[in-house]
Scaffold this motif. Structure first.
Motif, mmCIF file in Angstrom:
data_model
loop_
_atom_site.group_PDB
_atom_site.id
_atom_site.type_symbol
_atom_site.label_atom_id
_atom_site.label_comp_id
_atom_site.label_asym_id
_atom_site.label_seq_id
_atom_site.Cartn_x
_atom_site.Cartn_y
_atom_site.Cartn_z
ATOM 1 N N LEU B 34 0.898 -1.094 0.140
ATOM 2 C CA LEU B 34 -0.171 -0.033 -0.067
ATOM 3 C C LEU B 34 0.766 1.344 0.033
ATOM 4 O O LEU B 34 2.131 1.287 0.561
ATOM 5 C CB LEU B 34 -0.779 -0.090 1.327
ATOM 6 C CG LEU B 34 -2.024 -1.100 1.230
ATOM 7 C CD1 LEU B 34 -2.639 -1.173 2.586
ATOM 8 C CD2 LEU B 34 -2.902 -0.765 0.380
ATOM 9 N N PHE B 35 0.625 2.400 -0.820
ATOM 10 C CA PHE B 35 1.248 3.224 -0.671
ATOM 11 C C PHE B 35 0.342 4.594 -0.584
ATOM 12 O O PHE B 35 -0.746 4.721 -1.081
ATOM 13 C CB PHE B 35 2.003 3.628 -2.361
ATOM 14 C CG PHE B 35 2.596 2.378 -2.454
ATOM 15 C CD1 PHE B 35 1.935 1.039 -3.250
ATOM 16 C CD2 PHE B 35 3.926 2.475 -2.666
ATOM 17 C CE1 PHE B 35 2.753 0.057 -3.541
ATOM 18 C CE2 PHE B 35 4.714 1.245 -3.090
ATOM 19 C CZ PHE B 35 4.054 0.345 -3.512
ATOM 20 N N TRP B 36 1.233 5.834 -0.148
ATOM 21 C CA TRP B 36 0.318 7.095 -0.272
ATOM 22 C C TRP B 36 1.403 7.898 -1.375
ATOM 23 O O TRP B 36 2.516 8.133 -0.788
ATOM 24 C CB TRP B 36 0.268 7.802 1.136
ATOM 25 C CG TRP B 36 -1.028 7.233 1.771
ATOM 26 C CD1 TRP B 36 -1.026 6.232 2.745
ATOM 27 C CD2 TRP B 36 -2.147 7.853 1.762
ATOM 28 N NE1 TRP B 36 -2.438 6.367 3.174
ATOM 29 C CE2 TRP B 36 -3.091 7.183 2.655
ATOM 30 C CE3 TRP B 36 -2.931 8.896 0.782
ATOM 31 C CZ2 TRP B 36 -4.469 7.587 2.824
ATOM 32 C CZ3 TRP B 36 -4.210 9.134 0.890
ATOM 33 C CH2 TRP B 36 -5.064 8.364 1.696
ATOM 34 N N TYR B 37 0.753 8.514 -2.183
ATOM 35 C CA TYR B 37 1.361 9.299 -2.870
ATOM 36 C C TYR B 37 0.874 10.700 -2.789
ATOM 37 O O TYR B 37 -0.322 11.066 -2.538
ATOM 38 C CB TYR B 37 1.315 9.020 -4.507
ATOM 39 C CG TYR B 37 2.148 7.977 -4.905
ATOM 40 C CD1 TYR B 37 1.812 6.528 -4.830
ATOM 41 C CD2 TYR B 37 3.484 8.393 -5.585
ATOM 42 C CE1 TYR B 37 2.681 5.627 -5.383
ATOM 43 C CE2 TYR B 37 4.348 7.236 -6.097
ATOM 44 C CZ TYR B 37 3.851 5.801 -5.830
ATOM 45 O OH TYR B 37 4.721 4.841 -6.186
ATOM 46 N N LYS B 38 1.599 11.884 -3.177
ATOM 47 C CA LYS B 38 1.517 13.063 -3.073
ATOM 48 C C LYS B 38 1.725 13.811 -4.134
ATOM 49 O O LYS B 38 2.646 13.704 -4.843
ATOM 50 C CB LYS B 38 2.357 13.910 -2.045
ATOM 51 C CG LYS B 38 2.177 15.238 -1.911
ATOM 52 C CD LYS B 38 3.343 15.611 -0.659
ATOM 53 C CE LYS B 38 3.415 17.404 -0.674
ATOM 54 N NZ LYS B 38 4.399 17.829 0.047
#
Lengths: 117, 116
Positions: B34-38
């Protein structure tokens, strides 16, 4: 180290015309991915190259889209003929090649904003 | 097929305060990433934080941390001591670890505004 670059940054074309988008991955990255974000919707996967080979093209919407990566370096995505629904932002990403499912980080380019009138 | 849902199209936070962005996903797989990108305005998307599903410990990166609840299929992002530079679109993404496709599956994104 230069990041992923994409050209052009913006493109406005008329329905029925052809447009070619280019992506230069980070040097040494064998994996190259194309994604697309249509206005207000999710970013959607289009396809994945490993070097010059198409590893997964399950996200390509139809045969009006043609992606190439000759020589395993930069990639082009051609839309011919363009339709109104092709408008959106096209992202390219790259990552180093690793054997097995490593969850390697994908590094994104700034995107190409395509508007089809 | 896997899906990712971000139920908050927009969020706002005061500078120096804490904000939590929600993300839920649907999958039948047991191993994944799982990833969070900005994505700041007019700039390219960058990785904020990642989590391997087999790890029970929540990932942290400086002021960014996640609350990973595998059973609930929830992966929220907490930003502490918010700064003006945190203003951006935040995308939650899922990637299978099964060895098949390497594609990222994204949510629709949450637009974060940081008020001075």
């Amino acid at each position: 180290e230069a990041g992923v670059t994409q050209f052009p940054s913006h493109s406005v074309i008329e329905k029925g015309q052809t447009v070619t988008l280019r992506c230069d991955p980070i040097s040494g990255h064998d994996n190259l991915y194309w994604y697309r974000r249509v206005m207000g919707k999710e970013i959607k996967f289009l396809l994945h190259f490993v070097k010059e080979s198409k590893q997964d093209e399950s996200g390509m919407p139809n045969n009006r889209f043609l992606a190439e990566r000759t020589g395993g370096t930069y990639s082009t995505l051609k839309v011919q003929p363009a339709e109104l629904e092709d408008s959106g932002v096209y992202f390219c990403a790259s990552s180093p090649y690793r054997t097995g499912p490593t969850g390697e980080t994908q590094y994104f380019g700034p995107g190409t904003r395509l508007l089809v009138l | 097929a896997q899906t990712v849902t971000q139920s908050q199209p927009e969020m706002s936070v005061q500078e120096a305060e804490t904000v939590t962005l929600s993300c839920t996903y649907d999958t039948s797989e047991s191993d994944y990433y799982l990833f969070w990108y900005k994505q700041p305005p007019s700039r390219q998307m960058i990785l904020v934080i990642r989590q391997e599903a087999y790890k029970q410990q929540n990932a942290t990166e400086n002021r960014f941390s996640v609350n990973f609840q595998k059973a609930a299929k929830s992966f929220s992002l907490k930003i502490s001591d918010s700064q003006l530079g945190d203003a951006a679109m935040y995308f939650c993404a899922y990637r299978s670890a099964s060895g098949g496709s390497e594609k990222l599956v994204f949510g629709k994104g949450t637009k974060l505004t940081v008020n001075p």
